[in-house]
Every structure is written in structure tokens, then in C-alpha cells.
Design a protein around this motif. Sequence first.
Motif, PDB file in Angstrom:
ATOM      1  N   VAL A 123       0.754 -16.649  27.180  1.00  0.00           N
ATOM      2  CA  VAL A 123       1.675 -16.273  28.247  1.00  0.00           C
ATOM      3  C   VAL A 123       2.556 -17.474  28.551  1.00  0.00           C
ATOM      4  CG1 VAL A 123       1.897 -15.396  30.589  1.00  0.00           C
ATOM      5  CG2 VAL A 123      -0.035 -14.683  29.183  1.00  0.00           C
ATOM      6  N   LEU A 124       3.874 -17.306  28.395  1.00  0.00           N
ATOM      7  CA  LEU A 124       4.832 -18.402  28.545  1.00  0.00           C
ATOM      8  C   LEU A 124       5.773 -18.122  29.706  1.00  0.00           C
ATOM      9  CD1 LEU A 124       5.865 -19.041  24.829  1.00  0.00           C
ATOM     10  CD2 LEU A 124       4.319 -20.419  26.206  1.00  0.00           C
ATOM     11  N   ARG A 125       6.127 -19.196  30.408  1.00  0.00           N
ATOM     12  CA  ARG A 125       7.175 -19.147  31.435  1.00  0.00           C
ATOM     13  C   ARG A 125       7.905 -20.479  31.398  1.00  0.00           C
ATOM     14  NH1 ARG A 125       8.068 -20.214  37.031  1.00  0.00           N
ATOM     15  NH2 ARG A 125       9.344 -18.588  38.021  1.00  0.00           N
ATOM     16  N   LEU A 126       9.174 -20.450  31.015  1.00  0.00           N
ATOM     17  CA  LEU A 126       9.978 -21.667  30.889  1.00  0.00           C
ATOM     18  C   LEU A 126      11.117 -21.592  31.890  1.00  0.00           C
ATOM     19  CD1 LEU A 126      10.886 -23.554  27.713  1.00  0.00           C
ATOM     20  CD2 LEU A 126      12.741 -23.007  29.276  1.00  0.00           C
ATOM     21  N   VAL A 127      11.267 -22.655  32.667  1.00  0.00           N
ATOM     22  CA  VAL A 127      12.322 -22.752  33.673  1.00  0.00           C
ATOM     23  C   VAL A 127      13.235 -23.896  33.284  1.00  0.00           C
ATOM     24  CG1 VAL A 127      12.853 -23.049  36.114  1.00  0.00           C
ATOM     25  CG2 VAL A 127      10.774 -21.859  35.439  1.00  0.00           C
ATOM     26  N   GLY A 128      14.501 -23.585  33.007  1.00  0.00           N
ATOM     27  CA  GLY A 128      15.475 -24.597  32.632  1.00  0.00           C
ATOM     28  C   GLY A 128      16.182 -24.215  31.337  1.00  0.00           C
ATOM     29  N   GLY A 129      17.345 -24.807  31.141  1.00  0.00           N
ATOM     30  CA  GLY A 129      18.104 -24.531  29.935  1.00  0.00           C
ATOM     31  C   GLY A 129      18.990 -23.308  30.085  1.00  0.00           C
ATOM     32  N   HIS A 130      19.752 -23.054  29.020  1.00  0.00           N
ATOM     33  CA  HIS A 130      20.719 -21.963  29.035  1.00  0.00           C
ATOM     34  C   HIS A 130      20.339 -20.857  28.052  1.00  0.00           C
ATOM     35  CE1 HIS A 130      23.132 -24.785  31.334  1.00  0.00           C
ATOM     36  NE2 HIS A 130      23.031 -25.668  30.350  1.00  0.00           N
ATOM     37  N   ALA A 131      20.062 -21.236  26.822  1.00  0.00           N
ATOM     38  CA  ALA A 131      19.766 -20.237  25.795  1.00  0.00           C
ATOM     39  C   ALA A 131      18.368 -19.676  25.979  1.00  0.00           C
ATOM     40  CB  ALA A 131      19.907 -20.848  24.405  1.00  0.00           C
ATOM     41  N   ARG A 172      24.932 -27.373  25.573  1.00  0.00           N
ATOM     42  CA  ARG A 172      23.900 -28.366  25.305  1.00  0.00           C
ATOM     43  C   ARG A 172      22.719 -28.113  26.223  1.00  0.00           C
ATOM     44  NH1 ARG A 172      23.519 -33.381  23.006  1.00  0.00           N
ATOM     45  NH2 ARG A 172      22.047 -34.833  23.956  1.00  0.00           N
ATOM     46  N   GLU A 173      21.531 -28.011  25.629  1.00  0.00           N
ATOM     47  CA  GLU A 173      20.329 -27.762  26.409  1.00  0.00           C
ATOM     48  C   GLU A 173      19.798 -29.041  27.039  1.00  0.00           C
ATOM     49  OE1 GLU A 173      19.400 -24.892  27.059  1.00  0.00           O
ATOM     50  OE2 GLU A 173      20.471 -23.705  25.557  1.00  0.00           O
ATOM     51  N   PRO A 174      19.257 -28.950  28.259  1.00  0.00           N
ATOM     52  CA  PRO A 174      18.709 -30.156  28.897  1.00  0.00           C
ATOM     53  C   PRO A 174      17.424 -30.606  28.213  1.00  0.00           C
ATOM     54  CG  PRO A 174      18.263 -28.223  30.237  1.00  0.00           C
ATOM     55  CD  PRO A 174      19.162 -27.763  29.131  1.00  0.00           C
ATOM     56  N   ALA A 175      17.171 -31.900  28.311  1.00  0.00           N
ATOM     57  CA  ALA A 175      15.970 -32.449  27.681  1.00  0.00           C
ATOM     58  C   ALA A 175      14.721 -32.178  28.511  1.00  0.00           C
ATOM     59  CB  ALA A 175      16.131 -33.955  27.467  1.00  0.00           C
ATOM     60  N   ARG A 176      14.873 -31.921  29.794  1.00  0.00           N
ATOM     61  CA  ARG A 176      13.720 -31.755  30.685  1.00  0.00           C
ATOM     62  C   ARG A 176      13.712 -30.342  31.257  1.00  0.00           C
ATOM     63  NH1 ARG A 176      10.489 -35.466  33.314  1.00  0.00           N
ATOM     64  NH2 ARG A 176       9.481 -34.779  35.242  1.00  0.00           N
ATOM     65  N   VAL A 177      12.611 -29.647  31.088  1.00  0.00           N
ATOM     66  CA  VAL A 177      12.428 -28.306  31.627  1.00  0.00           C
ATOM     67  C   VAL A 177      11.030 -28.223  32.232  1.00  0.00           C
ATOM     68  CG1 VAL A 177      14.030 -27.197  30.034  1.00  0.00           C
ATOM     69  CG2 VAL A 177      11.623 -27.429  29.401  1.00  0.00           C
ATOM     70  N   ALA A 178      10.723 -27.094  32.837  1.00  0.00           N
ATOM     71  CA  ALA A 178       9.375 -26.823  33.349  1.00  0.00           C
ATOM     72  C   ALA A 178       8.748 -25.732  32.493  1.00  0.00           C
ATOM     73  CB  ALA A 178       9.418 -26.386  34.811  1.00  0.00           C
ATOM     74  N   LEU A 198      -2.535 -24.259  28.766  1.00  0.00           N
ATOM     75  CA  LEU A 198      -2.093 -25.106  27.666  1.00  0.00           C
ATOM     76  C   LEU A 198      -1.201 -26.220  28.181  1.00  0.00           C
ATOM     77  CD1 LEU A 198      -1.791 -25.744  24.652  1.00  0.00           C
ATOM     78  CD2 LEU A 198       0.031 -24.030  24.561  1.00  0.00           C
ATOM     79  N   HIS A 199      -0.281 -25.877  29.075  1.00  0.00           N
ATOM     80  CA  HIS A 199       0.590 -26.878  29.704  1.00  0.00           C
ATOM     81  C   HIS A 199       1.115 -26.266  30.993  1.00  0.00           C
ATOM     82  CE1 HIS A 199       3.327 -30.340  29.914  1.00  0.00           C
ATOM     83  NE2 HIS A 199       4.188 -29.477  30.447  1.00  0.00           N
ATOM     84  N   THR A 200       1.131 -27.066  32.055  1.00  0.00           N
ATOM     85  CA  THR A 200       1.669 -26.637  33.339  1.00  0.00           C
ATOM     86  C   THR A 200       2.424 -27.800  33.954  1.00  0.00           C
ATOM     87  OG1 THR A 200      -0.188 -25.122  33.669  1.00  0.00           O
ATOM     88  CG2 THR A 200       1.117 -25.669  35.590  1.00  0.00           C
ATOM     89  N   GLY A 201       3.725 -27.600  34.210  1.00  0.00           N
ATOM     90  CA  GLY A 201       4.508 -28.633  34.854  1.00  0.00           C
ATOM     91  C   GLY A 201       5.712 -29.024  34.028  1.00  0.00           C
ATOM     92  N   PRO A 202       6.346 -30.148  34.399  1.00  0.00           N
ATOM     93  CA  PRO A 202       7.548 -30.589  33.678  1.00  0.00           C
ATOM     94  C   PRO A 202       7.235 -30.925  32.226  1.00  0.00           C
ATOM     95  CG  PRO A 202       7.312 -31.738  35.785  1.00  0.00           C
ATOM     96  CD  PRO A 202       6.028 -31.019  35.544  1.00  0.00           C
ATOM     97  N   LEU A 203       8.233 -30.717  31.378  1.00  0.00           N
ATOM     98  CA  LEU A 203       8.103 -31.015  29.956  1.00  0.00           C
ATOM     99  C   LEU A 203       9.352 -31.764  29.521  1.00  0.00           C
ATOM    100  CD1 LEU A 203       6.667 -30.696  27.203  1.00  0.00           C
ATOM    101  CD2 LEU A 203       7.901 -28.533  26.937  1.00  0.00           C
ATOM    102  N   ALA A 204       9.185 -32.987  29.088  1.00  0.00           N
ATOM    103  CA  ALA A 204      10.280 -33.813  28.578  1.00  0.00           C
ATOM    104  C   ALA A 204       9.997 -34.092  27.109  1.00  0.00           C
ATOM    105  CB  ALA A 204      10.394 -35.115  29.364  1.00  0.00           C
ATOM    106  N   GLY A 205      10.874 -33.665  26.258  1.00  0.00           N
ATOM    107  CA  GLY A 205      10.664 -33.848  24.833  1.00  0.00           C
ATOM    108  C   GLY A 205       9.941 -32.650  24.241  1.00  0.00           C
ATOM    109  N   GLY A 223      17.901 -23.323  21.896  1.00  0.00           N
ATOM    110  CA  GLY A 223      19.114 -23.918  21.348  1.00  0.00           C
ATOM    111  C   GLY A 223      18.747 -24.798  20.163  1.00  0.00           C
ATOM    112  N   ARG A 224      19.169 -26.054  20.226  1.00  0.00           N
ATOM    113  CA  ARG A 224      18.835 -27.019  19.174  1.00  0.00           C
ATOM    114  C   ARG A 224      17.675 -27.911  19.555  1.00  0.00           C
ATOM    115  NH1 ARG A 224      24.834 -29.074  17.078  1.00  0.00           N
ATOM    116  NH2 ARG A 224      25.623 -27.004  16.508  1.00  0.00           N
ATOM    117  N   ARG A 225      17.036 -27.613  20.687  1.00  0.00           N
ATOM    118  CA  ARG A 225      15.895 -28.427  21.121  1.00  0.00           C
ATOM    119  C   ARG A 225      14.591 -27.696  20.840  1.00  0.00           C
ATOM    120  NH1 ARG A 225      16.895 -32.968  23.913  1.00  0.00           N
ATOM    121  NH2 ARG A 225      18.951 -33.209  24.879  1.00  0.00           N
TER     122      ARG A 225
END
Length: 822
Positions: free
Chosen positions: A258-266, A211-217, A235-242, A305-307
Motif C-alpha cells: 500500500v503506497l501513498r506519495l505526497v509531492g511531485g507533479h507526475a 522537474r520533480e522535487p528531490a524531497r517527497v513524503a 516499509l517507510h513512513t515519512g520524508p524521503l530524500a533521494g 518523472g525522471r526521479r
Amino acid sequence: MGVVGMFDMDDRRKRSGDPTATDGQRALIRAARRHAERLLLLGRVVLVVEALVRILWPVAALATGYAALALFGILAALPSPIVWLSFHAILAFALWRLWRGRQLLRLPAREQAARRVERAAGLAHRPIMTLFDRPAGSGFDPALWRAHLLRAARDVLHAPARRVRPRFALAGADPHGLRQLVVLLLFAGLWLAGSHAGELLGPVVPPEWRREPARVALEAMLVPPAYTGQPARALHTGPLAGTLDTRLADLPEGTRLVLRLVGGHAAPRLRLPDGRRLRLDRQAASVFTAQTSLVQDGTLLLDQGRRRRFEIALELRRDMAPEIALAAPPKGNDQGILEISVRGRDDYGIVSAAVRLFEKGRKDAPFATLPLRFSGEGGRDETIRHFLDLAADIHAGEEVDADLVAEDAAGHRTQGRRFALKLPERRFHHPVARAIARLRLSLLRHHEQAPIIAAGLDALARRPGDFDHRLDVYSALRAAVWRLRFMHRPRETIGSAAALLWETALALEDDGLSLAMKDLRDAFEAMDSALAGEGDPAKAAAALEKALAGFMQGLAMRQLRETAQVPLADLAGLLDTQGAMDARDVRGIAEEIAAMMRAGRKDEARALLAKLRRMMEQAAAHPLNAEDLQRMAAAARAGRSLNRLKRAQEDLRDRTARGALLQGLLKDAGTSLDFTPAAGEQKSLEERLTKILEALKTAKLPPPPGLAVARKAMGDARRTLESRAPASAIVHQGEAIEGLARAIEDLRGRQGSGLSLSGAVMPPMNDPMGRRVPGLGVKDLALPKNGARAVEQLVNEVRRRLSDPNLGEEERAYLKSLLTPY
């Protein structure tokens, strides 16, 4: 005595009883039966566990080895598809083993569970079955059966449940002990991983199973192409919920996301508007990065994942193809220089353009491609003027076809319509140079006539008096003759001989000025390449200074020949010309360009280089002749006469102002001043202006517009002085001074419109206060007109104060010293 089945034993026991048994005996039997039920449940569980172990022990061994590989860091180094395939292979093997051993997974019967418990607990004579059994028939002794039940009850109550344990017996299935090896690897991996064991075991289970977390950076940057000149934006910098749901419009085509996502498994998946799917690269356990170019409108989706992490609607601004066309009909001159004006436009700037030349009526490859240089600034129309030296081309003087091509930084290419063009031909005035040029052209067009052409060159060399016994010309002619007579490689020999003849003709015609201009063009190209980062800036700057010095020396020699036809008095006047550009100023520009390059101001250096190049091309295409020098001398004489006339008019205005002030003081006494001498002096100034106008007309120079204004104002001032109205005369005299000042500025601009006599040391260019103008000392970089006007107003204020009759002598002397340059 028969045995009753265990499934209906309880019912029969409840329906029948032992009336001779005591209450204590009945309680003992009931307790034993309850304990037996618990033992039966435990036996069933043990049997099921043993069956599962026999079925799944190979799966467990594979899974343990799989986890051990993860702890050793091997899984993290493998590509994600291999890890995914390995996990699902183990899962499929487990399902296959379960399906194959499905017969062993049935719920054990009570009899099987009882026998398993009795054997494990060491109970003899099947006491558990006895507790739930009764004699068959009626011929039995109740006391004897009761004693049998009591003994069985005591055995069951004393049976230890702890002895009922699973017995796996895997030695036969695993004779080599592989299960111990994988367990040993697992513990070794745990010991090596230490506190990082949890992080290393993360990739064991595919992310889609977690299950992927709802909150990532999330960090998302939009980087427009470099040629647009637009800065990157977040475009966006910082925490992302939803889910991030937004809309982007007016983005340049080709913008990089250019994307960089911190958090989650998949590993997140990016779905682009054109249907492509991009998996973000895993940089660490939960750090994912990717970048891609946006080339199509639509919706941009990022799923983990599914998010869904974001959903962005894109509207891109398409890069338009460049436009290029002729701004004016091309024209050539006697020097063989083609002057071509081109208008170009692109939303982000044209990076390369060229004029291509084709033989008349042919549509194959062009025989020449001549580059054109735009500033590269987009969003506006730009008209450039280029001077192309085509005098040495074999097609010089012929009709050809041409077209224009342009390309922008995005790779869009535009080809203009073809147009007819007659290439200019170099006209030689020296008879030997003209003969050499004709023989060279015949050699290039008719290779088979090389022996005849060699004979003609030999004939020219035998008459050295025709070319003033110049050793360089004679040596070149003899070298060309020997090359053509004894050539081993015809194509290379003819090409080298033609080049030698062309240089000889140019050296004979203009003392190498054309060759110096060719070297200068090569130096300009090298400098452009250095500014674009394709060469050594220091070497390019040194080569440019050297080429400029050679060109200015050649130009000086040519102008000195022209000065032989100019009277000495006029020539002396030319040496005082200000605003023109001399060799010292040219060297200053080259040094300034080099300084800009060292300081990293490449855009400013590129603009100044283009300006210098246009000036040099203009000087080469339109060199000054004797008539030009005479007109410049006439303009210089007129300028000096106007300067003297302006000072005389200013002095008369000052005296008129003092007279007007004195007349005002004497008015109460009934005395008036006579302004007739002043009127006569004003008439004399008017006559001097008339003579200057006649001199300009004789020299075929259009009079500056300011002179007409000054002439009319002088006439008005004379008439008002004759009518004894000095106040009105002062106004007209001021208008005359302003007209003269504008005329002087106009003549100064005409004198400074080109290069001066390069061999002369020109006086420095001064500002209206008599100081050296900082910078390059050229007319285009002089003080702006509004600045000069402000200085003129200051000078007028000084003159007004000088007209004050109450002014002290010391102060008057100081103010006059300020006006000395004027």
C-alpha cells in the motif's frame, strides 16, 4: 542622381567627406544616423513580432481556451490520457503553424525595417534612407546635398520611437472574434479560481515536462494476507530524500503493498517484478496512492518523472499446498457411524477439507462429499477424528472408493490418493425396525418395486402388536403405503417415503436418539457458520441448546433402558459418580460458547465447540450399555472402598507417628512401646486392599498402577512395625497413601470419561478442598495434577501437625475439621 545601396553606404561615407560642412553639422548627422540605427532595430523586431502573431494566434487562442478549461476545473476531472493528448495536440499544431509560416519568419531587410519605421513615425521623403545615402556621380552641388541631409537628420531625430508599435490586423483572419471569447473565458476562470488558480493550472502542463522535487513524503505499508495471521508492517513512513534502496526477504506470497506519495507533479509509476506497470492514482494535486499484491520475486521500482523514488529487492515465501492423508484406517460401528482419522498440515492452516465417496470403479463425480473440519492453525501436523453418519445412504454396507481433498486460504488444493472403503451399515435389533430398513433400502435401489414394497409395509402395519401398538409407527407406515400407491411424482414421492421410513425405523429402534443426533449435527454446522460470520449467532446458539437438550433426553431414555439390567445397589452407586458429564454440564458448555461469541472470543468459542462436538459424537457412536454401566459401578465401588482404606491408612500413620514420638521420649527411661497391635492393624488394611484388587479383577477392570505400589508399601510398613521400627514404618505408610491417592484419581478418571446418566442429577464436581470446580464441571477442566499434588502436600502437613503430642485440644479440633472431607 542615383541612389547608393544601404549595405555599403557607410563605407563610402567614411571614405568621402564634406570639407565645407561645419563641425556642428557633422555632429548632427552622426547623431541622426545613430538614432536611425535604433529605429531600424525596433522596426525589425516589430516586423518579426507581427509575423509571429499572424502565424501563432490560432495556437494562442487554443492555449488560452485550454488554460480556461483548467481554471474551471474541467481538466482536473478529465482522465490523464485525454489531458496529455490535448496538450501535445496544441504543441503539434504550434509546430505545424511555424513550419507553414517559415517564409514569414525570415529576418527583415534594412529597407523593410526603414519603411516600417517611416510609415509608423509619419516621416516623409524617406529620411532614414537619405541619412545612409549619397549622390551618384560628381555633378552635384555639395551645399544643396548638405542641406538635404541636415533636414533628414532633423526629421529622424524628432521621430518618436513609441509610435513604432506592432499592428496585428487579425480582424481579417478572425472575423467572428473568437480570440476575444477565449480571453474573456480566461479572465472568468481566473476570477472563479481565486487563490486556487495556481493549483488548478498545475495539470495544464504534463508532469513529464516539469522537474520533480528531490524531497517527497512516502508511506509504504506491507499487509500480509489475513490467513497468515501476521501484522502489517511499515516499509517507510515519512520524508524521503533521494532513492530508498532496501531488500525484503521472507514476505508471505500475496502480501499487499500500500503506497501513498505526497509531492511531485507526475503520477508515479510502479514497476512490478512480473513486468506489470502500475500508475499511482492521483487523489489530489500532489497526492498519489496505489496498492497491489506481490506474487513474484524480483525488483520493485517506483519512478516519478525522471526521479527514482525507491528500488526494493523482493524475496517472497511461497505458500505451500496443504497435505492430507489418513491417520488410521477408517472403521464403522453398528450405528452406521464411520469413524475416520485424518492427518493434515499446511503452513497457514487448512480452511476446508472433505472426504469424497465414489461408486466402486467409477471416476466421475462423487455421490457424497462429507466435510472435515480442521482448526485452521498452520505450521504443524494436526490429526482430527470425525464421526460421519452414513447409515441412511443408499450405499451403506457396500464397498466404495474414497479420497481426501484439502484447500488452504491461498486457494491451493490437494487431492489425496484413492482408497477402498466399506461403508458401515446400521444394524437394527428391533425386528420391525429391521424390516422397515430393508424395505426402504429396496425402495431406493429398485424404484420399480414400489407396489411390492407398499404391500410389505401394509403387512407390517396390520400387526401393531409387533411394535407395541405405537401410534406414531402405525401412522408413518400407513402414510408411506398411501404415498407409494398413489404417487404422481415418482422421484419426489419415493424420496419422501424413504425418509419417512428411515425416521420411523430409528424412532422404533432407539426412541429417536439417532434423529436427535442428526438435529444436533445440523445445529453444530449452523454454529460453525455463525462463528465464521455467515449466520445469526443468537439463533445458532439457541438452536444448539435445543438440539443438545433433545439429544441428552434421547440418551437418557436409552440409558434408562440399559439400567434395567443393572442391580439397584450398583445403580445407586453410579448416581454418586463424580467427574462424569451430565445434562446440566452440557447446557453450561452451550451457554459458555454463547457468552464467548457475544464477547467476541470466537477462537475460544470455536475450540470449545469442537471439543463439545467430539464428545457428543463419541457418546452417539459408543453409547453405554449394561456391561459398561456395571463396570462403571464396579469402579465406583472400588473408588469408595479405596477412599475409606486411604483414610484408615492415614489415621494409622498419625497414630504411628505419635507412638514414634513417645518412644523417643521414653527411650532414656529404658522403656519401649509395643507396636504389635499397629502391625496387626496394618495387616488388616493390606487384606482389605487385596479384596479390592480381587473385586476389580472380577469386574474385568485393570487395577490402577498405584495399587501395586500401595500393596508393597503396606507390606513393608507391617514388617517394620513388627520389628519395632516406627520411623521407617511412617515412610512406608506415606508411600502407601500416595499409591492409594493415585489409584483413586485413576478410577475417578475412568468414571468421568464419558456422559453420566443424563436423567439423574449428578453431584457437583469438587476440587481436593471440597469446593465446586469453577467452569463447566467436566473432567477435562478439573484442577491440574500438580495443583492437586500441592493440596495433598498441604493435607499431609496438617496431619503432621496433628501428630504433635503437645498440640492443644482446641487447635487439634480445628485441624481435624479441615480434614473432614478427606
